[in-house]
Design a protein around this motif. Structure first.
Motif, mmCIF file in Angstrom:
data_model
loop_
_atom_site.group_PDB
_atom_site.id
_atom_site.type_symbol
_atom_site.label_atom_id
_atom_site.label_comp_id
_atom_site.label_asym_id
_atom_site.label_seq_id
_atom_site.Cartn_x
_atom_site.Cartn_y
_atom_site.Cartn_z
ATOM 1 N N ASP A 13 0.810 -1.208 0.000
ATOM 2 C CA ASP A 13 0.000 0.000 0.000
ATOM 3 C C ASP A 13 0.850 1.269 0.000
ATOM 4 N N GLY A 14 2.139 1.144 -0.313
ATOM 5 C CA GLY A 14 2.934 2.334 -0.571
ATOM 6 C C GLY A 14 3.432 3.078 0.645
ATOM 7 N N VAL A 179 0.530 -5.467 3.915
ATOM 8 C CA VAL A 179 -0.264 -4.241 3.913
ATOM 9 C C VAL A 179 -0.073 -3.562 5.267
ATOM 10 N N TRP A 187 5.353 7.059 -2.453
ATOM 11 C CA TRP A 187 5.161 7.468 -3.849
ATOM 12 C C TRP A 187 4.542 8.840 -4.020
ATOM 13 N N LEU A 190 4.743 11.678 -7.115
ATOM 14 C CA LEU A 190 5.644 11.138 -8.133
ATOM 15 C C LEU A 190 4.878 10.644 -9.364
ATOM 16 N N ARG A 191 3.652 11.125 -9.536
ATOM 17 C CA ARG A 191 2.851 10.722 -10.698
ATOM 18 C C ARG A 191 3.655 10.832 -11.986
ATOM 19 N N GLY A 192 3.583 9.778 -12.797
ATOM 20 C CA GLY A 192 4.225 9.802 -14.108
ATOM 21 C C GLY A 192 5.707 9.480 -14.090
ATOM 22 N N GLU A 194 7.064 6.827 -14.404
ATOM 23 C CA GLU A 194 7.338 5.835 -15.456
ATOM 24 C C GLU A 194 7.532 6.483 -16.826
ATOM 25 N N VAL A 199 10.841 1.366 -16.369
ATOM 26 C CA VAL A 199 10.439 0.597 -15.195
ATOM 27 C C VAL A 199 10.684 -0.882 -15.433
ATOM 28 N N THR A 201 9.993 -4.678 -13.288
ATOM 29 C CA THR A 201 9.479 -5.333 -12.088
ATOM 30 C C THR A 201 9.949 -6.784 -12.064
ATOM 31 N N LEU B 12 1.307 1.364 -8.649
ATOM 32 C CA LEU B 12 2.333 1.090 -7.636
ATOM 33 C C LEU B 12 2.037 1.825 -6.336
ATOM 34 N N ASP B 13 1.448 2.990 -6.456
ATOM 35 C CA ASP B 13 1.154 3.776 -5.257
ATOM 36 C C ASP B 13 -0.227 3.484 -4.686
ATOM 37 N N ILE B 175 -1.174 -5.056 -10.350
ATOM 38 C CA ILE B 175 -0.527 -3.761 -10.128
ATOM 39 C C ILE B 175 0.233 -3.369 -11.390
ATOM 40 N N PRO B 177 2.828 -1.120 -13.468
ATOM 41 C CA PRO B 177 4.062 -0.445 -13.024
ATOM 42 C C PRO B 177 4.050 1.038 -13.370
ATOM 43 N N ILE B 178 3.076 1.723 -12.836
ATOM 44 C CA ILE B 178 2.935 3.170 -13.044
ATOM 45 C C ILE B 178 2.602 3.829 -11.713
ATOM 46 N N VAL B 179 2.889 5.127 -11.631
ATOM 47 C CA VAL B 179 2.586 5.906 -10.427
ATOM 48 C C VAL B 179 1.479 6.893 -10.788
ATOM 49 N N LEU B 180 0.303 6.730 -10.201
ATOM 50 C CA LEU B 180 -0.833 7.588 -10.556
ATOM 51 C C LEU B 180 -0.884 8.862 -9.720
ATOM 52 N N GLY B 181 -0.567 8.746 -8.451
ATOM 53 C CA GLY B 181 -0.591 9.940 -7.612
ATOM 54 C C GLY B 181 -1.980 10.437 -7.257
ATOM 55 N N ARG B 182 -2.994 9.709 -7.669
ATOM 56 C CA ARG B 182 -4.368 10.127 -7.393
ATOM 57 C C ARG B 182 -5.298 8.957 -7.699
ATOM 58 N N TRP B 187 -5.960 -0.099 -0.908
ATOM 59 C CA TRP B 187 -5.556 -0.896 0.256
ATOM 60 C C TRP B 187 -5.994 -0.312 1.596
ATOM 61 N N ASP B 188 -6.662 0.815 1.599
ATOM 62 C CA ASP B 188 -6.993 1.473 2.865
ATOM 63 C C ASP B 188 -7.687 0.524 3.843
ATOM 64 N N ILE B 209 2.416 -6.617 -11.985
ATOM 65 C CA ILE B 209 2.629 -7.441 -10.805
ATOM 66 C C ILE B 209 1.271 -8.010 -10.389
#
Lengths: 215, 215
Positions: A13-14, A179, A187, A190-192, A194, A199, A201, B12-13, B175, B177-182, B187-188, B209
């Motif tokens: 969960d980052g 978790v 993270w 850090l959007r984008g 990739e 990247v 994995t 990833l995030d 999962i 392999p990208i970082v969305l940031g939003r 997983w909350d 993944i």
């Protein structure tokens, strides 16, 4: 050619463990589960526990652990990681890395408080304290590294600051298959990433997911 | 023996795309990158695009895509995933799944609004609307599944509700392999899920993944 490297540990969960310098266990109770696969490697057992028996895992986790200790000539870390926040008014405080820190090269500690004189330690480590811009500290560390790599050693906020500024060539995140539900976000902002880095994995025998961002 | 299954997509995030039922693209612009590897599989191309040429990837992504469509006898989804929030006052609204929804079995839509009559659709899908406790809806869906599995189809908040209640046997998270940031957090409130389920991690050729939690 010097490359700038970052290694982080994350949960699914980052989150990474949020250090609490005032606690009995300053890395927090989540640090153990996060780093269990790393601590089981042959390299870690040898470097940190002095175990020369050759015991320890030898797969992908070990491969990353071995490269972690190879080719670094200088390091940059945040003040909290040096332990400066725990003893802000003690000029004799030499960090929580012990009498012989496991670096063997210059370590630049980023701080917003008044400059301190550098602290030479046994084993070749020298702690230097810098209040300037991260770009300037990185330029100085790059010269000090003498052609080897510069590690941004953490904490995670410092690492993200360098990542956001586009200063990192190699990011390695070891994601433990757990978790946490709490901690310091790995993270954020850090959007984008990739799109500026390639990247890759991989999964180790331990179940740990190794993600690398390379440019 | 019926098992309760959940499949989710995450970055990833730890975010999945947050649907916006009022937007032109109700799944949002992040949905494409999140699901690109899945959309490239042979199974997806066949089931969703009607592509019978056999084109598409055939590795681990395909293996998960194929099992996604196998062995499910009933489904539970949140009201938003049916599209109920987009047309709350239209008793003739039949969801955004088209005239022949891709289920072919009873789909139980969880809603807090007034009960609606069930909607039989072409192809064997029947939408049923339920306002009761998730345990009761699951019991009804389990009977309807007739020995096959029950999928909790989403959205992610509904899936987490079933996970937190300990009602899910098999969770699969793909999962990217990208970082969305939003987005919507995957997983909350699931801290310690690895202690009630066995975790397995695998990496597909696409870099995706695949994490499975099984009990």
């Amino acid at each position: 050619m010097t490359r700038v490297r970052v290694d982080l540990f994350s949960s699914l969960d980052g989150y990474t463990a949020a250090p609490d310098p005032e606690a009995d266990n300053p890395m927090g109770e989540d640090w153990g589960p996060l780093t269990a696969a790393y601590a089981a490697t042959r390299t870690f057992r040898q470097k940190v526990f002095g175990d020369t028996s050759g015991a320890g895992t030898t797969g992908l986790d070990e491969s990353f652990a071995a490269s972690f200790f190879t080719g670094v000539g200088a390091e940059i870390m945040g003040a909290a990681m040096f332990g400066l926040h725990a003893y802000p008014d003690d000029p004799d405080w030499k960090g929580w890395w012990g009498d012989q820190p496991p670096f063997g090269y210059p370590v630049y500690v980023l701080t917003h408080s008044a400059p301190r004189p550098s602290i030479p330690m046994a084993g070749g480590t020298t702690f230097e304290f810098r209040t300037g811009a991260i770009e300037d500290v990185l330029a100085e560390a790059t010269i000090a590294a003498g052609g080897l790599d510069v590690r941004v050693g953490g904490g995670v906020r410092t690492a993200r600051e360098f990542l956001r500024a586009g200063l990192v060539d190699d990011l390695h995140v070891a994601i433990a298959p757990i978790v946490l539900g709490r901690g310091a976000p790995v993270w954020d902002d850090l959007r984008g990433l990739e799109s500026t880095h390639r990247v890759q994995t991989q999964v180790a025998e331990s179940g740990t997911i190794h993600v690398t961002f390379t440019r």
